[in-house]
Design a protein around this motif. Sequence first.
Motif, PDB file in Angstrom:
ATOM      1  N   VAL A 113      -5.119   2.899   7.321  1.00 32.30           N
ATOM      2  CA  VAL A 113      -5.631   3.746   6.255  1.00 32.30           C
ATOM      3  C   VAL A 113      -6.724   2.983   5.527  1.00 32.30           C
ATOM      4  O   VAL A 113      -6.494   1.864   5.049  1.00 32.30           O
ATOM      5  CB  VAL A 113      -4.511   4.146   5.268  1.00 32.30           C
TER       6      VAL A 113
ATOM      7  N   GLU B 134     -17.310  14.257   3.292  1.00 31.62           N
ATOM      8  CA  GLU B 134     -16.431  15.145   4.058  1.00 31.62           C
ATOM      9  C   GLU B 134     -16.966  15.326   5.473  1.00 31.62           C
ATOM     10  O   GLU B 134     -16.201  15.329   6.444  1.00 31.62           O
ATOM     11  CB  GLU B 134     -16.303  16.494   3.351  1.00 31.62           C
TER      12      GLU B 134
ATOM     13  N   ARG C   2      -9.134   3.011   2.361  1.00 36.23           N
ATOM     14  CA  ARG C   2      -9.257   3.639   1.039  1.00 36.23           C
ATOM     15  C   ARG C   2     -10.667   3.415   0.508  1.00 36.23           C
ATOM     16  O   ARG C   2     -11.101   2.282   0.334  1.00 36.23           O
ATOM     17  CB  ARG C   2      -8.216   3.038   0.092  1.00 36.23           C
TER      18      ARG C   2
ATOM     19  N   GLN D   3     -16.604  11.962   7.305  1.00 36.50           N
ATOM     20  CA  GLN D   3     -15.204  11.749   7.665  1.00 36.50           C
ATOM     21  C   GLN D   3     -14.835  12.462   8.962  1.00 36.50           C
ATOM     22  O   GLN D   3     -14.158  11.893   9.824  1.00 36.50           O
ATOM     23  CB  GLN D   3     -14.301  12.238   6.528  1.00 36.50           C
TER      24      GLN D   3
ATOM     25  N   THR E 166     -13.783   9.979  12.041  1.00 31.03           N
ATOM     26  CA  THR E 166     -12.398   9.955  12.512  1.00 31.03           C
ATOM     27  C   THR E 166     -12.267  10.502  13.935  1.00 31.03           C
ATOM     28  O   THR E 166     -11.328  10.148  14.648  1.00 31.03           O
ATOM     29  CB  THR E 166     -11.479  10.753  11.565  1.00 31.03           C
TER      30      THR E 166
ATOM     31  N   GLU F   3      -7.535   6.433   9.286  1.00 31.09           N
ATOM     32  CA  GLU F   3      -7.465   7.537   8.334  1.00 31.09           C
ATOM     33  C   GLU F   3      -8.275   7.155   7.102  1.00 31.09           C
ATOM     34  O   GLU F   3      -8.071   6.087   6.508  1.00 31.09           O
ATOM     35  CB  GLU F   3      -6.016   7.824   7.920  1.00 31.09           C
TER      36      GLU F   3
ATOM     37  N   SER G 158     -11.388   8.475  -2.972  1.00 27.66           N
ATOM     38  CA  SER G 158     -11.208   8.713  -4.399  1.00 27.66           C
ATOM     39  C   SER G 158     -12.605   8.894  -4.982  1.00 27.66           C
ATOM     40  O   SER G 158     -13.474   8.031  -4.788  1.00 27.66           O
ATOM     41  CB  SER G 158     -10.518   7.527  -5.079  1.00 27.66           C
TER      42      SER G 158
ATOM     43  N   VAL H  91      -9.211   7.789   3.260  1.00 26.16           N
ATOM     44  CA  VAL H  91      -8.701   8.387   2.027  1.00 26.16           C
ATOM     45  C   VAL H  91      -9.718   8.103   0.925  1.00 26.16           C
ATOM     46  O   VAL H  91      -9.965   6.938   0.585  1.00 26.16           O
ATOM     47  CB  VAL H  91      -7.323   7.812   1.653  1.00 26.16           C
TER      48      VAL H  91
END
Length: 257
Positions: A27, A41, A29, A44, A48, A55, A59, A57
């Motif tokens: 993951v 977006e 971050r 991503q 991926t 993954e 913020s 993630v």
Amino acid sequence: MKRILLLTGAAAMLASCSAAANHEEQVLRVSAASSLMEAMEAVQRTYTEEHPGTELVFSYGSSSKLRSQIEQGAPADLFLSASAADMELLAEAGLADEATIVPFASNRLVLAAGSEVSASGAAEDILAAADGTIAVGEPGSVPLGKYTKEALSELGIWDGLEDRFVYAKDARQVLTYTESGNADLGIVYSSDAFASDQAAVLAELPEGPEPIRYPGAVIGGTDQAEAAQDFLSFLTGEEGQRILEEHGFLPASGDGS
């Protein structure tokens, strides 16, 4: 004894498979400026697909808020800032790996309004002629607000407009105020206006004394440094740059080259 050896071997194989799976799945971050939301977006989805074991993630928030969160111990592996100053502060605190800092995009400011509003001319002339409210980022805590104040101060009109400003907590909120009509005009990043079907660009603002650059860096001490560097390299590479350009961003040089 034979049965015990078989069971021991099976357990070892399961442990090995589990360790391999945990090694493959990671993951990452990412703390990213709110103006990057739509672009990230899209990034991503592409990243991926090419890196199924990672993954991402995210913020989102103003760069200064994200910096403060990282300083206070918020988990992050990578910082994507809209502000060189916030990145420098994080590096000075030893929380961003200075050797990894790299600009990956740039932006410009535009004067926008709800799609039903129309006006033409230089930004300063439109602002002077209008008598409604103007959405801007909070200059003390939001990079967009800082850039806006610098640009309008260069034009000599910041002080005269101050009583008409509606201050927002980040770039996303400035766009929302502009789109919804909660402010008659808004000064937003061109990438945000590009992504919006409810805000019309009326004019570009001249560049202020500080170009709008987006630096990224791996967070110091992260155990995902290799993955974070890989993602940052993707952003600065041909495919990442193409996606950012498709979402209204300019190259890090800011000159289209």
